[in-house]
Design a protein around this motif. Structure first.
Motif, PDB file in Angstrom:
ATOM      1  N   SER A 138      -9.456   3.937  76.811  1.00 55.76           N
ATOM      2  CA  SER A 138     -10.641   3.364  77.431  1.00 55.76           C
ATOM      3  C   SER A 138     -10.447   1.868  77.664  1.00 55.76           C
ATOM      4  CB  SER A 138     -11.859   3.610  76.546  1.00 55.76           C
ATOM      5  OG  SER A 138     -12.160   4.982  76.472  1.00 55.76           O
ATOM      6  N   THR A 174      -4.061  -0.860  78.966  1.00 49.60           N
ATOM      7  CA  THR A 174      -3.866   0.592  78.905  1.00 49.60           C
ATOM      8  C   THR A 174      -2.563   1.022  79.568  1.00 49.60           C
ATOM      9  OG1 THR A 174      -5.179   0.837  80.942  1.00 49.60           O
ATOM     10  CG2 THR A 174      -6.347   1.030  78.838  1.00 49.60           C
ATOM     11  N   GLN A 195      -5.126   7.736  83.823  1.00 47.74           N
ATOM     12  CA  GLN A 195      -6.484   7.188  83.808  1.00 47.74           C
ATOM     13  C   GLN A 195      -7.355   7.933  84.806  1.00 47.74           C
ATOM     14  OE1 GLN A 195      -6.426   4.527  81.493  1.00 47.74           O
ATOM     15  NE2 GLN A 195      -8.586   5.047  81.362  1.00 47.74           N
ATOM     16  N   THR A 200      -9.577  11.833  81.299  1.00 44.89           N
ATOM     17  CA  THR A 200      -8.249  11.235  81.133  1.00 44.89           C
ATOM     18  C   THR A 200      -7.320  12.068  80.260  1.00 44.89           C
ATOM     19  OG1 THR A 200      -8.957   8.950  81.524  1.00 44.89           O
ATOM     20  CG2 THR A 200      -7.030   9.267  80.104  1.00 44.89           C
ATOM     21  N   SER A 201      -7.757  12.409  79.049  1.00 41.81           N
ATOM     22  CA  SER A 201      -6.836  13.044  78.101  1.00 41.81           C
ATOM     23  C   SER A 201      -6.483  14.478  78.497  1.00 41.81           C
ATOM     24  CB  SER A 201      -7.408  13.007  76.678  1.00 41.81           C
ATOM     25  OG  SER A 201      -8.686  13.601  76.609  1.00 41.81           O
ATOM     26  N   GLY A 224      -5.329  11.171  74.300  1.00 37.06           N
ATOM     27  CA  GLY A 224      -6.026   9.949  74.661  1.00 37.06           C
ATOM     28  C   GLY A 224      -6.738   9.342  73.478  1.00 37.06           C
ATOM     29  N   SER A 226     -10.098   6.405  72.513  1.00 37.95           N
ATOM     30  CA  SER A 226     -11.190   5.539  72.949  1.00 37.95           C
ATOM     31  C   SER A 226     -11.827   4.896  71.725  1.00 37.95           C
ATOM     32  CB  SER A 226     -12.245   6.338  73.726  1.00 37.95           C
ATOM     33  OG  SER A 226     -13.333   5.504  74.081  1.00 37.95           O
ATOM     34  N   ASP A 376     -15.154   9.755  75.523  1.00 41.89           N
ATOM     35  CA  ASP A 376     -14.626   9.135  76.738  1.00 41.89           C
ATOM     36  C   ASP A 376     -13.186   9.574  77.005  1.00 41.89           C
ATOM     37  OD1 ASP A 376     -15.106   7.390  78.978  1.00 41.89           O
ATOM     38  OD2 ASP A 376     -13.802   5.914  78.042  1.00 41.89           O
ATOM     39  N   ALA A 377     -12.215   8.668  76.963  1.00 46.63           N
ATOM     40  CA  ALA A 377     -10.837   9.013  77.301  1.00 46.63           C
ATOM     41  C   ALA A 377     -10.225  10.015  76.341  1.00 46.63           C
ATOM     42  CB  ALA A 377      -9.972   7.744  77.347  1.00 46.63           C
TER      43      ALA A 377
END
Length: 586
Positions: A138, A174, A195, A200-201, A224, A226, A376-377
């Protein structure tokens, strides 16, 4: 490579002719709110608990004013990831200053990647194949709030970052997350930063699968992280917005009014299934297919989801896997618990599962966001880890914080149902199958189709006769003592482990560091006893110094040789002592 593990009768299909194509998940690691490991996450899920806690006024570290915090729409809640300030810089060969300016996202990701490799029983320095890394993180809030801090530093960064601030920012951007892992672990496969916002992950996992299938690498780390700094902060709720009004995430529930963002990290180690079966790896689940697309512009706004886009991604994954949707018993949903997102996701699922016919109660739905929030990510890989464990243990996980369905979701007229508690996953005619969805802001949609692992072809009985040698090594004495205690506790908790496999993993699947010890034992009970003894000998291993051949010569030549020899020793990575730069842990 055989790794020591508990033999779960539920894993593995009864069909020995199960297809051996696909991508095997052979290692997993993670840090989650309320769950410091993948095992703790599974316990959290099975017990229906969550990690949503309200912050006390004296804990809050955000920048809101007292007046804003007193407002009715201020929500002092955020799932916490503990100990992000703790990091063993020496273990990863980093100086204290380097570690201090390195984003906690990078530091935690180093830890979970190392752990995933160890759990799978692989030392990357001894593995003959190529290992790739595919990962995303993130926004680097640690760089903004802690490293740069002052306005002058921010201006210096934006105007002259290539020269003036490069050493400060390289630990946070990142772009270098994947390459940092490759550098620290000596991995020579593709190292690519991914990204795509919330997806993302899971997108990283799909790209790792693609690189494995095209033989660009032989194993791949994918996931990923975050971690936003400060963690202990609240947020402002807006009606109809993305975040929850009370700090609780309720996917697909009638009270769902928004998501809750938290911090976390997750990683999976992947390998071609045929190779994993050949090498005797523990396999948690198999990735059979994946679908990736973007919504394009056919939606009401850039951040809005799309029924058609999500349905197409799921349908593509099913087609790529070559499976009938009626064979899918569980789908781990994106499940943001937003008033707009959940009905749209449900609509996409119904469209993709249209070929399942009129069957009811066919496929369970769930979302790990009900337990740990939106990471998130790291959100997609967290759902993947949960689903892989569900297949491994043959359990249908319940949905946390779920009571009744969202009124805009018609479960009765669909093949889906939402279990409120964890139940056994009944055996099916073929292997158990599941799906995992992750949809990113901006419209990058990813869906994976998973399948339970094939039945083990090997014999897990500990037929090898002892004594077995159990070696341990670490960077220092304290770490070595902790490793002994960890191994003893693990054997006590898993007394049925084949000791020969434990010994094999410790001998071939662990990095050898300078501080070392070893015991010999005939069985688990004896190993536990000897690991707990204070009479276990330990020592420090040193590499042999370089050998120099001396020949009679004039003093001038001898002086030149002496200078060359001294410089060679000084520039040697191991120096004169041969001490390694990292330590090991169980």
């Amino acid at each position: 490579m055989t790794v020591f593990n508990d033999a779960d009768d539920a894993r593995g299909s009864d069909r020995n002719d199960q297809d051996v194509t696909g991508i095997a998940i052979i290692g997993m690691s993670g840090r989650f709110p309320g769950a410091p490991s993948v095992e703790a996450l599974w316990d959290l899920v099975c017990e229906g608990r969550d990690a949503f806690l309200k912050l006390r006024p004296d804990e809050i570290e955000d920048a809101f004013t007292d007046e804003e915090r007193a407002a009715a729409n201020y929500v002092p809640a955020r799932p916490q990831l503990p100990d992000v300030d703790m990091f063993d810089a020496e273990f990863f060969g980093m100086f204290p200053r380097e570690a201090a300016v390195t984003d906690p996202q990078h530091r935690v990701f180093l830890e979970v990647c190392w752990e995933a490799l160890e759990r799978a029983g692989y030392d990357p320095h001894r593995y003959p194949g190529l290992v790739g890394v595919f990962a995303g993180a993130s926004m680097p809030t640690y760089l903004i709030n802690n490293v740069l801090g002052e306005r002058a530093k921010v201006e210096e960064f934006t105007s002259n970052y290539q020269i003036g601030c490069f050493q400060q920012i390289v630990g946070s951007v990142t772009d270098v997350l994947a390459t940092r892992i490759a550098y620290k672990f000596n991995l020579r496969g593709p190292a690519i930063a991914i990204q795509s916002a919330c997806s993302t992950s899971l997108l990283a996992v799909s790209q790792a699968c693609q690189n494995l299938l095209t033989y660009s690498c032989d194993m791949a780390l994918a996931g990923g992280v975050s971690i936003t700094i400060p963690q202990r902060r609240g947020y402002i709720y807006q009606e109809g917005g993305m975040v929850s009004p009370d700090g609780v995430c309720r996917p697909f529930d009638e009270q769902a009014a928004g998501t809750v963002f938290g911090s976390g990290a997750g990683i999976v180690l992947l390998k071609r299934l045929e190779d994993a079966l050949r090498d005797g790896d523990r396999i948690f689940a198999v990735i059979r297919g994946y679908g990736i697309n973007n919504d394009g512009s056919d939606k009401i706004g850039f951040t809005a989801p799309s029924v058609e886009g999500q349905a197409d991604a799921i349908s593509s994954a099913l087609a790529n896997a070559g499976v009938d949707p009626s064979t899918i018993g569980y789908v781990e949903c994106h499940g943001t618990a937003t008033p707009l997102g959940d009905p749209i996701e449900f609509g996409g699922l119904r469209s993709a599962f249209a070929e399942a016919g009129d069957k009811r109660q066919l496929c369970a739905l769930g979302s790990v966001k009900g337990n740990v929030g939106h990471l998130d990510a790291a959100a997609g890989v967290s759902g993947l880890i949960k689903t892989a464990l569900a297949l491994y243990h043959a359990k249908i996980p319940g949905m946390a914080n779920y009571q009744r369905p969202n009124p805009r979701i018609n479960l009765d007229d669909s093949p889906f149902y939402i279990p409120a508690s964890t139940t056994d996953w009944p055996a099916t005619e073929g292997p158990r199958r599941a799906g995992v969805s992750s949809f990113g802001v901006g419209g990058t949609n990813v869906h994976l189709v998973l399948e339970q692992a094939p039945a083990s072809q090997g014999n897990v009985d500990d037929v090898a006769r002892g004594p077995h040698i159990l070696p341990l090594s670490a960077r220092n004495e304290a770490a070595l003592a902790a490793m002994r205690a960890n191994l003893r506790d693990h054997l006590q908790a898993n007394p049925a482990l084949p000791l020969s496999q434990v010994a094999h993993t410790l001998q071939t699947g662990r990095r050898a560091f300078s501080h070392r010890t070893a015991i010999a034992a005939n069985d688990i009970e004896q190993a536990i006893e000897r690991l707990g003894s204070e009479r276990v000998a330990s020592g420090v291993a040193t590499e042999r110094p370089p050998i120099a051949f001396m020949f009679p010569a004039r003093a001038r030549n001898m002086s030149a040789w002496a200078r060359h020899s001294t410089a060679a020793n000084r520039n040697s990575p191991a120096g004169l002592t041969g001490a390694r730069s990292c330590s090991g842990h169980l």
